[in-house]
Design a protein around this motif. Structure first.
Motif, PDB file in Angstrom:
ATOM      1  N   LEU A  76      58.470 103.870 106.180  1.00 34.96           N
ATOM      2  CA  LEU A  76      59.184 104.802 107.304  1.00 34.96           C
ATOM      3  C   LEU A  76      59.133 106.295 106.754  1.00 34.96           C
ATOM      4  O   LEU A  76      58.902 107.380 107.560  1.00 34.96           O
ATOM      5  CB  LEU A  76      60.708 104.710 107.858  1.00 34.96           C
ATOM      6  N   TRP A  77      59.362 106.475 105.508  1.00 31.29           N
ATOM      7  CA  TRP A  77      59.371 107.594 104.890  1.00 31.29           C
ATOM      8  C   TRP A  77      58.250 107.715 103.502  1.00 31.29           C
ATOM      9  O   TRP A  77      58.197 106.695 103.177  1.00 31.29           O
ATOM     10  CB  TRP A  77      60.634 108.147 104.261  1.00 31.29           C
ATOM     11  N   PRO A  78      57.738 108.937 103.446  1.00 26.61           N
ATOM     12  CA  PRO A  78      56.500 108.667 102.289  1.00 26.61           C
ATOM     13  C   PRO A  78      57.363 108.507 101.140  1.00 26.61           C
ATOM     14  O   PRO A  78      58.330 109.000 100.707  1.00 26.61           O
ATOM     15  CB  PRO A  78      55.716 109.946 102.518  1.00 26.61           C
ATOM     16  N   ARG A  79      56.787 107.696 100.211  1.00 25.72           N
ATOM     17  CA  ARG A  79      57.300 107.279  99.004  1.00 25.72           C
ATOM     18  C   ARG A  79      56.619 108.783  97.821  1.00 25.72           C
ATOM     19  O   ARG A  79      55.381 108.931  97.879  1.00 25.72           O
ATOM     20  CB  ARG A  79      56.464 106.413  98.254  1.00 25.72           C
ATOM     21  N   ARG A  80      57.855 109.058  97.002  1.00 25.60           N
ATOM     22  CA  ARG A  80      57.688 110.031  96.030  1.00 25.60           C
ATOM     23  C   ARG A  80      57.411 109.636  94.776  1.00 25.60           C
ATOM     24  O   ARG A  80      58.151 108.905  94.301  1.00 25.60           O
ATOM     25  CB  ARG A  80      58.644 110.995  96.125  1.00 25.60           C
ATOM     26  N   THR A  81      56.226 109.955  94.133  1.00 22.13           N
ATOM     27  CA  THR A  81      55.938 109.172  92.787  1.00 22.13           C
ATOM     28  C   THR A  81      56.603 110.011  91.661  1.00 22.13           C
ATOM     29  O   THR A  81      56.612 109.489  90.612  1.00 22.13           O
ATOM     30  CB  THR A  81      54.632 108.924  92.684  1.00 22.13           C
ATOM     31  N   GLY A  82      56.791 111.048  91.951  1.00 23.43           N
ATOM     32  CA  GLY A  82      57.380 112.046  90.919  1.00 23.43           C
ATOM     33  C   GLY A  82      57.595 113.458  91.366  1.00 23.43           C
ATOM     34  O   GLY A  82      57.351 113.809  92.500  1.00 23.43           O
ATOM     35  N   THR A  83      58.231 114.301  90.427  1.00 24.74           N
ATOM     36  CA  THR A  83      58.617 115.528  90.749  1.00 24.74           C
ATOM     37  C   THR A  83      57.606 116.583  90.806  1.00 24.74           C
ATOM     38  O   THR A  83      56.660 116.696  89.569  1.00 24.74           O
ATOM     39  CB  THR A  83      59.680 116.070  89.940  1.00 24.74           C
ATOM     40  N   ALA A  84      57.144 117.421  91.681  1.00 18.69           N
ATOM     41  CA  ALA A  84      55.989 118.353  91.471  1.00 18.69           C
ATOM     42  C   ALA A  84      56.533 119.456  90.874  1.00 18.69           C
ATOM     43  O   ALA A  84      57.636 119.963  90.945  1.00 18.69           O
ATOM     44  CB  ALA A  84      55.406 118.767  92.985  1.00 18.69           C
ATOM     45  N   PRO A  85      55.659 120.154  90.046  1.00 11.99           N
ATOM     46  CA  PRO A  85      56.068 121.459  89.150  1.00 11.99           C
ATOM     47  C   PRO A  85      56.459 122.503  90.247  1.00 11.99           C
ATOM     48  O   PRO A  85      55.621 122.691  91.321  1.00 11.99           O
ATOM     49  CB  PRO A  85      54.748 121.846  88.398  1.00 11.99           C
ATOM     50  N   ASP A  86      57.365 123.332  89.828  1.00 12.41           N
ATOM     51  CA  ASP A  86      57.525 124.272  90.677  1.00 12.41           C
ATOM     52  C   ASP A  86      56.730 125.531  90.433  1.00 12.41           C
ATOM     53  O   ASP A  86      56.366 126.347  89.573  1.00 12.41           O
ATOM     54  CB  ASP A  86      58.919 125.157  90.351  1.00 12.41           C
ATOM     55  N   PRO A  87      55.875 126.037  91.705  1.00 12.37           N
ATOM     56  CA  PRO A  87      54.789 126.874  91.557  1.00 12.37           C
ATOM     57  C   PRO A  87      55.351 128.230  91.029  1.00 12.37           C
ATOM     58  O   PRO A  87      54.571 129.260  90.559  1.00 12.37           O
ATOM     59  CB  PRO A  87      54.123 126.969  93.010  1.00 12.37           C
ATOM     60  N   TRP A  88      56.654 128.561  91.429  1.00 13.38           N
ATOM     61  CA  TRP A  88      57.122 129.857  91.027  1.00 13.38           C
ATOM     62  C   TRP A  88      57.651 130.061  89.564  1.00 13.38           C
ATOM     63  O   TRP A  88      58.154 131.055  89.051  1.00 13.38           O
ATOM     64  CB  TRP A  88      58.306 130.470  91.993  1.00 13.38           C
ATOM     65  N   ALA A  89      57.781 128.807  89.083  1.00  6.05           N
ATOM     66  CA  ALA A  89      58.401 128.912  87.460  1.00  6.05           C
ATOM     67  C   ALA A  89      57.405 129.034  86.476  1.00  6.05           C
ATOM     68  O   ALA A  89      57.253 128.158  85.643  1.00  6.05           O
ATOM     69  CB  ALA A  89      59.215 127.660  87.405  1.00  6.05           C
ATOM     70  N   THR A  90      56.470 130.154  86.705  1.00  4.80           N
ATOM     71  CA  THR A  90      55.327 130.327  85.631  1.00  4.80           C
ATOM     72  C   THR A  90      55.602 131.582  84.993  1.00  4.80           C
ATOM     73  O   THR A  90      56.161 132.385  85.391  1.00  4.80           O
ATOM     74  CB  THR A  90      53.962 130.010  86.323  1.00  4.80           C
ATOM     75  N   ASP A  91      54.912 131.628  83.874  1.00  7.89           N
ATOM     76  CA  ASP A  91      55.023 133.046  83.001  1.00  7.89           C
ATOM     77  C   ASP A  91      53.715 133.926  83.445  1.00  7.89           C
ATOM     78  O   ASP A  91      53.802 134.930  83.140  1.00  7.89           O
ATOM     79  CB  ASP A  91      54.777 132.607  81.515  1.00  7.89           C
ATOM     80  N   GLU A  92      52.793 133.247  84.276  1.00  6.08           N
ATOM     81  CA  GLU A  92      51.627 134.145  84.582  1.00  6.08           C
ATOM     82  C   GLU A  92      51.983 135.098  85.774  1.00  6.08           C
ATOM     83  O   GLU A  92      52.791 134.759  86.476  1.00  6.08           O
ATOM     84  CB  GLU A  92      50.420 133.116  84.976  1.00  6.08           C
ATOM     85  N   PRO A  93      51.125 136.261  85.722  1.00  2.41           N
ATOM     86  CA  PRO A  93      51.533 137.139  86.993  1.00  2.41           C
ATOM     87  C   PRO A  93      50.871 136.789  88.142  1.00  2.41           C
ATOM     88  O   PRO A  93      49.658 135.841  88.320  1.00  2.41           O
ATOM     89  CB  PRO A  93      50.824 138.351  86.672  1.00  2.41           C
ATOM     90  N   PRO A  94      51.219 136.983  89.215  1.00  2.46           N
ATOM     91  CA  PRO A  94      50.662 136.313  90.640  1.00  2.46           C
ATOM     92  C   PRO A  94      49.306 136.604  91.001  1.00  2.46           C
ATOM     93  O   PRO A  94      48.781 136.181  91.728  1.00  2.46           O
ATOM     94  CB  PRO A  94      51.721 136.836  91.954  1.00  2.46           C
ATOM     95  N   PHE A  95      48.955 137.887  90.142  1.00  2.00           N
ATOM     96  CA  PHE A  95      47.341 138.258  90.560  1.00  2.00           C
ATOM     97  C   PHE A  95      46.384 138.008  89.622  1.00  2.00           C
ATOM     98  O   PHE A  95      46.559 138.233  88.362  1.00  2.00           O
ATOM     99  CB  PHE A  95      47.496 139.675  90.898  1.00  2.00           C
TER     100      PHE A  95
END
Length: 98
Positions: A79-98
């Protein structure tokens, strides 16, 4: 000589009582009575008002509606998709967005 009934088989997906592939009979495509539809629809109305009240469906004799064979069970979808793990947060990086 009397013609022997030979079913015209096809594979279908059944959902009840459990998901499965079944082999079923199909109507004869050149049947003069039902013209390949497998049955005859008859509309009927209310006797007092004359308005449409429903449709009767009569199965044709060119096929056997109850003729089916179980081939293969199919897995049930969750009924619900199974989640195998937690995905990394795309906003929690040290790299600049451009």
């Amino acid at each position: 000589m009397k013609r022997r009934y030979r079913p015209r088989l096809r594979i279908q997906r059944a959902t009840w009582p459990s998901p499965a592939l079944i082999l079923t009979d199909t109507p004869r495509p050149n049947c003069p009575q039902c013209e390949g539809d497998g049955g005859i629809e008859e509309d009927y109305g209310d006797s007092e008002t004359g308005e449409y009240a429903g449709t009767h469906w009569y199965a044709c004799t060119c096929w056997n509606e109850a003729c089916c064979w179980f081939l293969l069970p199919l897995p049930r979808r969750p009924l619900w998709p199974r989640r195998t793990g937690t995905a990394p947060d795309p906003w929690a990086t040290d790299e600049p967005p451009f």
